[in-house]
Write a protein that holds these residues in place. Sequence first.
Motif, PDB file in Angstrom:
ATOM      1  N   THR A 202     107.745  42.497  17.768  1.00 51.28           N
ATOM      2  CA  THR A 202     109.112  41.988  17.649  1.00 51.28           C
ATOM      3  C   THR A 202     109.331  40.802  18.567  1.00 51.28           C
ATOM      4  OG1 THR A 202     109.873  44.242  17.178  1.00 51.28           O
ATOM      5  CG2 THR A 202     111.549  42.623  17.769  1.00 51.28           C
ATOM      6  N   CYS A 250     114.575  47.059  15.007  1.00 45.08           N
ATOM      7  CA  CYS A 250     114.608  45.790  15.741  1.00 45.08           C
ATOM      8  C   CYS A 250     113.598  44.807  15.159  1.00 45.08           C
ATOM      9  CB  CYS A 250     114.319  46.029  17.225  1.00 45.08           C
ATOM     10  SG  CYS A 250     115.591  46.939  18.110  1.00 45.08           S
ATOM     11  N   PHE A 251     112.403  45.310  14.870  1.00 44.66           N
ATOM     12  CA  PHE A 251     111.372  44.453  14.282  1.00 44.66           C
ATOM     13  C   PHE A 251     111.825  43.925  12.918  1.00 44.66           C
ATOM     14  CE2 PHE A 251     107.758  44.022  11.380  1.00 44.66           C
ATOM     15  CZ  PHE A 251     107.017  43.057  12.044  1.00 44.66           C
ATOM     16  N   VAL A 254     114.476  41.150  13.372  1.00 40.03           N
ATOM     17  CA  VAL A 254     113.901  39.895  13.852  1.00 40.03           C
ATOM     18  C   VAL A 254     113.060  39.234  12.767  1.00 40.03           C
ATOM     19  CG1 VAL A 254     112.253  38.892  15.492  1.00 40.03           C
ATOM     20  CG2 VAL A 254     113.952  40.553  16.272  1.00 40.03           C
TER      21      VAL A 254
END
Length: 263
Positions: A202, A250-251, A254
């Motif tokens: 990430t 989160c990854f 992003v």
Amino acid sequence: MLDDFLIRAALAGIGLAVATGPLGSFVVWRRMAYFGDATAHAAILGVALALAADLPIGAGTLAVALAMAVTVATLAARGWAMDTTLGVLAHSALALGLVAVSFVPDARVDLSAYLFGDILAVSQTDLAFIWGGALLVLALLIWRWSALLTCTLNEDLAAASGLHPDRERLVLTLALALTVAMALKVVGALLIAAMLIIPAATARGLARSPETMAALAALIGGGSVLGGLQLSLAEDTPAGPSIVVVAMLCFALVAGFGRMRRG
């Protein structure tokens, strides 16, 4: 007012993120994800040995993880095909550990905690072990940062500069073994690699320098821990997997934002 066990869980997870952020960056750069899996799977054998010998779990897992790390590093230096070697060692160590645990009285009840983690059961002793290990790993990486980075970018250039790529590889493997040993209690053997890889992957989409990526990976890992604990508390989900799910989200955010920006 948060309960003490939640505070200990949060501190343990943040301590883990302090180590897995910078270390995970090297795992991503060097494409060592499967190596992390192999070391983590070997930790289950360490659990069995520790239970059988009535030793602390951390000591058993650390000993076996170190043995696995040194073995893999030695085989890599001798030119063995790493994908096949790691596949054999990882699954053999996990299977052997699971069989060995079955011979230890009353061990089956706790097996899921070793596989998937039990961060909510972290004690003050566990917390000291996790933070001690995390600071040791961080100090080791800071000390060898320049050499490790040079060897990661180009081993031939590193050798020409007087560095020893095999030695730096061993430093990484030892740091990885220590991280696996201290992470077993938090996210478990099957999820350790995720905490090493996902925050670093990430951060790679956001950072413009290796140092920034390492720092961002630690921050993302710590945020994932806090978010995962909140999800676990609100929805009564398993804490370890919940941490990894938040890291995965989160990854995805992003990656999706990066794709939109490029488009």
